[in-house]
Design a protein around this motif. Structure first.
Motif, PDB file in Angstrom:
ATOM      1  N   HIS A 127       0.862  -1.184   0.000  1.00 51.41           N
ATOM      2  CA  HIS A 127       0.000   0.000   0.000  1.00 51.41           C
ATOM      3  C   HIS A 127       0.895   1.230   0.000  1.00 51.41           C
ATOM      4  O   HIS A 127       1.844   1.322   0.782  1.00 51.41           O
ATOM      5  CB  HIS A 127      -0.906   0.037   1.236  1.00 51.41           C
ATOM      6  CG  HIS A 127      -1.784   1.254   1.280  1.00 51.41           C
ATOM      7  ND1 HIS A 127      -1.353   2.458   1.803  1.00 51.41           N
ATOM      8  CD2 HIS A 127      -3.062   1.463   0.846  1.00 51.41           C
ATOM      9  CE1 HIS A 127      -2.318   3.357   1.695  1.00 51.41           C
ATOM     10  NE2 HIS A 127      -3.368   2.771   1.119  1.00 51.41           N
ATOM     11  N   LYS A 128       0.590   2.185  -0.878  1.00 56.99           N
ATOM     12  CA  LYS A 128       1.345   3.434  -0.938  1.00 56.99           C
ATOM     13  C   LYS A 128       0.389   4.610  -0.803  1.00 56.99           C
ATOM     14  O   LYS A 128      -0.598   4.702  -1.541  1.00 56.99           O
ATOM     15  CB  LYS A 128       2.124   3.546  -2.251  1.00 56.99           C
ATOM     16  CG  LYS A 128       3.223   2.496  -2.403  1.00 56.99           C
ATOM     17  CD  LYS A 128       4.055   2.719  -3.655  1.00 56.99           C
ATOM     18  CE  LYS A 128       5.191   1.706  -3.728  1.00 56.99           C
ATOM     19  NZ  LYS A 128       6.065   1.929  -4.913  1.00 56.99           N
ATOM     20  N   ALA A 129       0.680   5.479   0.148  1.00 54.14           N
ATOM     21  CA  ALA A 129      -0.121   6.685   0.342  1.00 54.14           C
ATOM     22  C   ALA A 129       0.591   7.866  -0.302  1.00 54.14           C
ATOM     23  O   ALA A 129       1.781   8.091  -0.050  1.00 54.14           O
ATOM     24  CB  ALA A 129      -0.326   6.943   1.825  1.00 54.14           C
ATOM     25  N   THR A 130      -0.119   8.612  -1.129  1.00 53.81           N
ATOM     26  CA  THR A 130       0.467   9.777  -1.782  1.00 53.81           C
ATOM     27  C   THR A 130      -0.057  11.088  -1.198  1.00 53.81           C
ATOM     28  O   THR A 130       0.399  12.162  -1.560  1.00 53.81           O
ATOM     29  CB  THR A 130       0.184   9.747  -3.297  1.00 53.81           C
ATOM     30  OG1 THR A 130      -1.233   9.668  -3.505  1.00 53.81           O
ATOM     31  CG2 THR A 130       0.833   8.531  -3.938  1.00 53.81           C
ATOM     32  N   SER A 131      -1.036  10.970  -0.297  1.00 51.85           N
ATOM     33  CA  SER A 131      -1.617  12.146   0.334  1.00 51.85           C
ATOM     34  C   SER A 131      -2.165  11.760   1.695  1.00 51.85           C
ATOM     35  O   SER A 131      -2.639  10.632   1.882  1.00 51.85           O
ATOM     36  CB  SER A 131      -2.744  12.718  -0.535  1.00 51.85           C
ATOM     37  OG  SER A 131      -3.515  13.660   0.194  1.00 51.85           O
ATOM     38  N   ARG A 132      -2.105  12.688   2.631  1.00 56.33           N
ATOM     39  CA  ARG A 132      -2.704  12.440   3.950  1.00 56.33           C
ATOM     40  C   ARG A 132      -4.228  12.486   3.911  1.00 56.33           C
ATOM     41  O   ARG A 132      -4.882  12.128   4.883  1.00 56.33           O
ATOM     42  CB  ARG A 132      -2.170  13.469   4.961  1.00 56.33           C
ATOM     43  CG  ARG A 132      -0.700  13.277   5.282  1.00 56.33           C
ATOM     44  CD  ARG A 132      -0.173  14.306   6.275  1.00 56.33           C
ATOM     45  NE  ARG A 132       1.213  14.043   6.577  1.00 56.33           N
ATOM     46  CZ  ARG A 132       2.243  14.404   5.809  1.00 56.33           C
ATOM     47  NH1 ARG A 132       2.009  15.067   4.693  1.00 56.33           N
ATOM     48  NH2 ARG A 132       3.464  14.101   6.153  1.00 56.33           N
ATOM     49  N   MET A 133      -4.771  12.933   2.792  1.00 59.91           N
ATOM     50  CA  MET A 133      -6.221  13.050   2.705  1.00 59.91           C
ATOM     51  C   MET A 133      -6.911  11.703   2.876  1.00 59.91           C
ATOM     52  O   MET A 133      -8.041  11.634   3.368  1.00 59.91           O
ATOM     53  CB  MET A 133      -6.622  13.681   1.365  1.00 59.91           C
ATOM     54  CG  MET A 133      -8.101  14.021   1.245  1.00 59.91           C
ATOM     55  SD  MET A 133      -8.740  15.070   2.595  1.00 59.91           S
ATOM     56  CE  MET A 133      -7.967  16.644   2.178  1.00 59.91           C
ATOM     57  N   ASN A 134      -6.248  10.608   2.485  1.00 52.80           N
ATOM     58  CA  ASN A 134      -6.891   9.301   2.650  1.00 52.80           C
ATOM     59  C   ASN A 134      -7.091   8.970   4.125  1.00 52.80           C
ATOM     60  O   ASN A 134      -8.074   8.327   4.500  1.00 52.80           O
ATOM     61  CB  ASN A 134      -6.106   8.199   1.930  1.00 52.80           C
ATOM     62  CG  ASN A 134      -4.745   7.925   2.530  1.00 52.80           C
ATOM     63  OD1 ASN A 134      -4.591   7.057   3.373  1.00 52.80           O
ATOM     64  ND2 ASN A 134      -3.730   8.656   2.093  1.00 52.80           N
ATOM     65  N   TYR A 135      -6.183   9.435   4.998  1.00 49.93           N
ATOM     66  CA  TYR A 135      -6.363   9.231   6.439  1.00 49.93           C
ATOM     67  C   TYR A 135      -7.545  10.064   6.952  1.00 49.93           C
ATOM     68  O   TYR A 135      -8.301   9.628   7.818  1.00 49.93           O
ATOM     69  CB  TYR A 135      -5.100   9.624   7.206  1.00 49.93           C
ATOM     70  CG  TYR A 135      -3.824   8.991   6.701  1.00 49.93           C
ATOM     71  CD1 TYR A 135      -3.772   7.644   6.378  1.00 49.93           C
ATOM     72  CD2 TYR A 135      -2.662   9.745   6.536  1.00 49.93           C
ATOM     73  CE1 TYR A 135      -2.606   7.064   5.905  1.00 49.93           C
ATOM     74  CE2 TYR A 135      -1.499   9.176   6.073  1.00 49.93           C
ATOM     75  CZ  TYR A 135      -1.463   7.829   5.752  1.00 49.93           C
ATOM     76  OH  TYR A 135      -0.306   7.260   5.288  1.00 49.93           O
ATOM     77  N   ALA A 136      -7.673  11.270   6.411  1.00 54.35           N
ATOM     78  CA  ALA A 136      -8.765  12.154   6.831  1.00 54.35           C
ATOM     79  C   ALA A 136     -10.120  11.606   6.395  1.00 54.35           C
ATOM     80  O   ALA A 136     -11.088  11.629   7.163  1.00 54.35           O
ATOM     81  CB  ALA A 136      -8.544  13.554   6.256  1.00 54.35           C
ATOM     82  N   ILE A 137     -10.180  11.097   5.170  1.00 51.00           N
ATOM     83  CA  ILE A 137     -11.441  10.540   4.671  1.00 51.00           C
ATOM     84  C   ILE A 137     -11.863   9.346   5.529  1.00 51.00           C
ATOM     85  O   ILE A 137     -13.036   9.193   5.894  1.00 51.00           O
ATOM     86  CB  ILE A 137     -11.290  10.133   3.193  1.00 51.00           C
ATOM     87  CG1 ILE A 137     -11.138  11.392   2.325  1.00 51.00           C
ATOM     88  CG2 ILE A 137     -12.474   9.288   2.732  1.00 51.00           C
ATOM     89  CD1 ILE A 137     -10.758  11.113   0.888  1.00 51.00           C
ATOM     90  N   GLY A 138     -10.904   8.487   5.880  1.00 54.47           N
ATOM     91  CA  GLY A 138     -11.209   7.358   6.754  1.00 54.47           C
ATOM     92  C   GLY A 138     -11.645   7.812   8.132  1.00 54.47           C
ATOM     93  O   GLY A 138     -12.549   7.226   8.742  1.00 54.47           O
ATOM     94  N   SER A 139     -11.026   8.882   8.630  1.00 53.85           N
ATOM     95  CA  SER A 139     -11.387   9.413   9.951  1.00 53.85           C
ATOM     96  C   SER A 139     -12.825   9.904   9.976  1.00 53.85           C
ATOM     97  O   SER A 139     -13.540   9.724  10.970  1.00 53.85           O
ATOM     98  CB  SER A 139     -10.442  10.557  10.334  1.00 53.85           C
ATOM     99  OG  SER A 139      -9.115  10.084  10.469  1.00 53.85           O
ATOM    100  N   LEU A 140     -13.269  10.534   8.895  1.00 52.03           N
ATOM    101  CA  LEU A 140     -14.650  11.002   8.845  1.00 52.03           C
ATOM    102  C   LEU A 140     -15.631   9.839   8.752  1.00 52.03           C
ATOM    103  O   LEU A 140     -16.755   9.921   9.272  1.00 52.03           O
ATOM    104  CB  LEU A 140     -14.847  11.969   7.680  1.00 52.03           C
ATOM    105  CG  LEU A 140     -14.085  13.302   7.788  1.00 52.03           C
ATOM    106  CD1 LEU A 140     -14.533  14.261   6.685  1.00 52.03           C
ATOM    107  CD2 LEU A 140     -14.270  13.951   9.150  1.00 52.03           C
ATOM    108  N   ARG A 141     -15.211   8.744   8.132  1.00 53.34           N
ATOM    109  CA  ARG A 141     -16.058   7.549   8.159  1.00 53.34           C
ATOM    110  C   ARG A 141     -16.189   7.031   9.592  1.00 53.34           C
ATOM    111  O   ARG A 141     -17.253   6.559  10.008  1.00 53.34           O
ATOM    112  CB  ARG A 141     -15.491   6.473   7.234  1.00 53.34           C
ATOM    113  CG  ARG A 141     -15.659   6.810   5.763  1.00 53.34           C
ATOM    114  CD  ARG A 141     -15.255   5.691   4.836  1.00 53.34           C
ATOM    115  NE  ARG A 141     -16.135   4.528   4.914  1.00 53.34           N
ATOM    116  CZ  ARG A 141     -16.193   3.581   3.982  1.00 53.34           C
ATOM    117  NH1 ARG A 141     -15.443   3.686   2.873  1.00 53.34           N
ATOM    118  NH2 ARG A 141     -16.987   2.543   4.111  1.00 53.34           N
TER     119      ARG A 141
END
Length: 277
Positions: free
Chosen positions: A240-254
């Motif tokens: 798994h490769k993350a290119t942006s912290r936004m994916n962590y934020a989107i999961g946090s809102l879920r």
């Protein structure tokens, strides 16, 4: 004739800890961009130069929420606090949330067993989602690792390699450790007994029961994780490769949405995403 619905969409009031940090700003941006979340508070340490400033000033669209070091003020009106700070700070926030009945989403890593026990105890009174990685993709990856490990309990050497930016202070990453825990549990092993975190000099042949870890640090890498299953004549790599912290934020809102209506309990992202089946 069917009458149009007059129901008001649910709005989740969210406070953000570490509001001046890289992850804090990403979380603020995600909250403001969502259609069902409202930024109610922004917290940072007393020494932060951003205290008193509008939490969304960096976006050029003021949110009307000032950054504060006052926990009571920052949590005022918040249904959920999202915390990606450091263990000591998270525990201070945990105690305040417990006292005020505020739910908590914890993305902080590096907790000791005693600190984890305190979080578990607090979950008797408030609802908490805690995960070493809030990314939806990472948690799907963990499920894939669980399936792979169950299918290959012997005959494969397992190595976990993670790479992060130069500013990360803990190693291995919490995500890498979680990957190791998932694999070890699926194979009937105890990670505390089989993990190898460093190799140097004449180490002898590799013990096939071990799970190895390697941590790389440099540049601005958001987060790369690879689990290698090396067998005879073949290798399987799950990455798994993350290119942006936004994916962590989107999961946090879920996770925030998942906590709505829950009074207490300690949950994982597997609970949030329905991956426990």
């Amino acid at each position: 004739m069917t009458q149009p619905s007059t129901s008001v969409p649910t709005t989740h009031s969210v406070a953000i800890a570490g509001a001046c940090g890289r992850m804090g700003r990403t979380l603020i941006e995600a909250v403001l961009a969502s259609g069902d979340c409202r930024l109610s508070g922004a917290l940072d340490v007393a020494a932060s130069p951003g205290l008193g400033q509008d939490a969304a000033a960096f976006l050029g669209q003021p949110a009307g929420v000032a950054i504060t070091a006052d926990l009571a003020q920052g949590l005022l009106g918040a249904q959920v606090l999202i915390d990606f700070t450091r263990p000591e700070g998270t525990l201070a926030h945990l105690r305040a949330c417990r006292a005020q009945g505020t739910a908590l989403v914890i993305g902080t890593t590096g907790f000791t067993d005693a600190q984890k026990a305190e979080i578990q105890d607090a979950a008797r009174d408030i609802a908490i989602v805690m995960a070493p990685n809030m990314s939806v993709g990472v948690n799907v990856t963990l499920k894939l690792l669980q399936l792979a490990a169950k299918a290959m309990p012997v005959g494969y050497d397992i190595e976990i390699v993670e790479t992060h930016h130069r500013h990360k202070i803990d190693a291995p990453s919490g995500t890498a450790l979680k990957m190791g825990e998932v694999v070890a549990e699926a194979m009937g092993r105890d990670l505390k007994e089989c993990a190898v975190y460093a190799r140097e000099g004449v180490t002898g042949e590799r013990d096939p029961s071990t799970i190895g870890f390697q941590s790389l640090r440099g540049g601005d890498v958001v987060g790369d994780h690879t689990v290698l299953f090396a067998g005879t004549g073949e290798r399987i790599e799950i990455t798994h490769k993350a290119t942006s912290r936004m994916n962590y934020a989107i999961g946090s809102l879920r996770a925030v949405r998942f906590l709505a209506g829950r009074k207490n309990g300690l949950y994982s992202m597997f609970d949030v995403l329905g991956l426990n089946d």
